[in-house]
Design an enzyme around this catalytic site. Structure first.
Site, short mmCIF file in Angstrom:
data_model
loop_
_atom_site.label_atom_id
_atom_site.label_comp_id
_atom_site.label_asym_id
_atom_site.label_seq_id
_atom_site.Cartn_x
_atom_site.Cartn_y
_atom_site.Cartn_z
N CYS A 151 0.84 -1.20 0.00
CA CYS A 151 0.00 0.00 0.00
C CYS A 151 0.87 1.25 0.00
O CYS A 151 1.77 1.39 0.83
CB CYS A 151 -0.92 0.00 1.23
SG CYS A 151 -1.84 1.54 1.45
N CYS A 155 0.42 3.27 3.52
CA CYS A 155 0.76 2.73 4.83
C CYS A 155 2.06 3.32 5.37
O CYS A 155 2.98 3.69 4.61
CB CYS A 155 0.88 1.21 4.77
SG CYS A 155 -0.70 0.33 4.88
N HIS A 175 -4.39 0.16 8.07
CA HIS A 175 -4.83 -0.04 6.69
C HIS A 175 -6.25 -0.58 6.61
O HIS A 175 -6.98 -0.31 5.66
CB HIS A 175 -3.86 -1.00 5.99
CG HIS A 175 -4.17 -1.27 4.55
ND1 HIS A 175 -3.87 -0.39 3.53
CD2 HIS A 175 -4.77 -2.34 3.94
CE1 HIS A 175 -4.26 -0.89 2.38
NE2 HIS A 175 -4.81 -2.07 2.59
N ASN A 202 -13.55 9.91 -0.71
CA ASN A 202 -14.22 8.88 -1.50
C ASN A 202 -13.95 7.54 -0.80
O ASN A 202 -12.81 7.11 -0.72
CB ASN A 202 -13.68 8.81 -2.93
CG ASN A 202 -14.01 10.07 -3.71
OD1 ASN A 202 -15.05 10.67 -3.54
ND2 ASN A 202 -13.08 10.49 -4.57
N SER A 261 -8.97 5.02 -4.97
CA SER A 261 -7.79 4.38 -5.57
C SER A 261 -7.06 3.48 -4.59
O SER A 261 -6.20 2.69 -5.00
CB SER A 261 -6.83 5.46 -6.08
OG SER A 261 -6.42 6.31 -5.01
N HIS A 303 -6.94 2.10 1.87
CA HIS A 303 -6.43 2.72 3.09
C HIS A 303 -7.29 3.93 3.44
O HIS A 303 -7.64 4.72 2.56
CB HIS A 303 -4.98 3.16 2.89
CG HIS A 303 -4.27 3.50 4.16
ND1 HIS A 303 -3.37 2.64 4.76
CD2 HIS A 303 -4.34 4.58 4.96
CE1 HIS A 303 -2.92 3.20 5.87
NE2 HIS A 303 -3.49 4.38 6.01
N HIS A 347 -8.45 7.32 3.87
CA HIS A 347 -7.83 8.60 3.54
C HIS A 347 -8.82 9.51 2.85
O HIS A 347 -9.87 9.08 2.35
CB HIS A 347 -6.62 8.38 2.62
CG HIS A 347 -6.97 8.01 1.21
ND1 HIS A 347 -7.44 6.76 0.85
CD2 HIS A 347 -6.94 8.74 0.05
CE1 HIS A 347 -7.67 6.73 -0.45
NE2 HIS A 347 -7.38 7.91 -0.96
N GLN A 350 -8.92 13.77 0.83
CA GLN A 350 -8.11 14.70 0.05
C GLN A 350 -8.52 16.14 0.31
O GLN A 350 -9.62 16.41 0.78
CB GLN A 350 -8.25 14.39 -1.45
CG GLN A 350 -7.79 13.00 -1.85
CD GLN A 350 -7.81 12.80 -3.34
OE1 GLN A 350 -7.21 13.56 -4.10
NE2 GLN A 350 -8.52 11.77 -3.79
#
Length: 338
Positions: A49, A52, A110, A148, A156, A159, A161, A163
């Site tokens: 990943c 990570c 993760h 997302n 994508s 993990h 996350h 933006q």
């Protein structure tokens, strides 16, 4: 006319757009796409990943051994700081666009999601959002913070996350919301989302979660089946204006709201979510704004049946079968504990 049984249209007060509600269609049999959710449990660390802790990213940079949130410049940013040049054309209009983008890793775990993080860890994410809004907003016209979640929403990486995209322009939807909120205050003498919040609290039929600082509803004009709107009850226009108490209350209501979503169909509920605050290009001209977040999940009837925006929705206007009131009832009925 009973709105729970008959077709009707509702107006989205934040954008001015209308949408069609067709509750009688919720009874139709379903023979469309079934996309079973993944039941695989992800490990806490994936050596392959890019997000990570301690791993190499595509650029060759090594992530630090972070133990909370980790923010870094997006390696594949949609906006670049350099201002390009665009040749003017009388028919084909284009203008330069510049900005910058960051990635926000919510946790080193993760296999975690925002819904499953403990509240102190969610508060770390809230603080990161607030810090990024302030930092990027000092240099750019608008800061869009979003997440997302899930492959169904095009994430994508699994993990956990989100933006931050900062731009030298105010995008279409925040610009439209700015116009509508400004006009509402001028016409009625009250902030639009303050009036909406008071009306929703009085009606009580679309509320999903509430505390002293936040109100989570399936809005009267929701387009997606289980769309929710999280409204600040304090008179704040941007994330960085939140008090420490309001930030803690936000972490708590996010935990409850997202656990309700996961419990609805017994799956990791996919969604796109994002914050709308007053564009920083406005400076201090924010009296008409109220900070809020949109949660837009694609699921319709179960973990394997999703709503598709096609046909009439793409060519006419947004349409839904399940009423917002019914969606809110289903979310409220989920047992999540304390």
């Amino acid at each position: 006319m009973n709105l729970a049984d008959h077709p009707h249209r509702r107006r989205n007060l934040l954008t001015g757009e209308w949408l069609l509600v067709s509750p009688h269609r919720a009874k139709r049999p379903w023979q469309g796409e079934l996309a079973p959710p993944s039941s695989a449990q992800l490990a806490a660390h994936d050596p392959d990943c890019y997000l990570c802790a301690g791993n190499h990213r595509v650029t060759g940079e090594v992530n630090p051994a972070y133990d909370g949130t980790f923010v870094f410049a997006n390696d594949f940013a949609a906006l670049l700081p350099e201002q390009g040049q665009v040749e003017r054309h009388t028919v084909f209009e284009a203008v330069p666009a510049s900005g910058e983008a960051r990635v926000i890793c919510f946790s080193p775990d993760h296999g975690a999601t925002l819904a499953r993080l403990p509240i102190p860890a969610i508060l770390n994410v809230v603080d990161a959002w607030c810090d990024l809004s302030a930092e990027l907003g000092a240099h750019w016209a608008h800061v869009q913070l979003f997440e997302n979640k899930g492959a169904m929403m095009g994430a994508s990486s699994p993990h956990p996350h989100g933006q931050a995209w900062a731009s030298d322009f105010v995008p279409e939807l925040p610009a439209r919301e700015d116009q509508r909120q400004r006009a509402w205050l001028a016409d009625r003498g009250v902030v639009l989302l303050e009036e909406v919040a008071q009306a929703e609290l009085a009606a009580a039929e679309r509320i999903v979660e509430a505390n002293d600082h936040w109100l989570a509803i399936v809005p009267h004009w929701a387009g997606w089946p289980f769309e929710t709107l999280l409204i600040a009850r304090d008179p704040v226009a941007r994330l960085e204006a939140l008090s420490p108490v309001a930030r803690s209350a936000l972490a708590e209501i996010l935990s409850r709201l997202l656990r309700r979503c996961d419990g609805l169909f017994g799956c990791d509920f996919p969604y796109s979510m994002g914050w709308h605050g007053a564009p920083h290009a406005l400076g201090a001209d924010t009296a008409h704004w109220r900070l809020h977040a949109h949660f837009l999940p694609p699921l319709l009837r179960s973990a394997s049946v999703r709503k598709h925006m096609v046909g009439f929705e793409l060519l006419g206007e947004t349409q839904r079968d399940l009423t917002p009131e019914a969606a809110a009832r289903q979310l409220r009925a989920v047992e999540i504990g304390a």
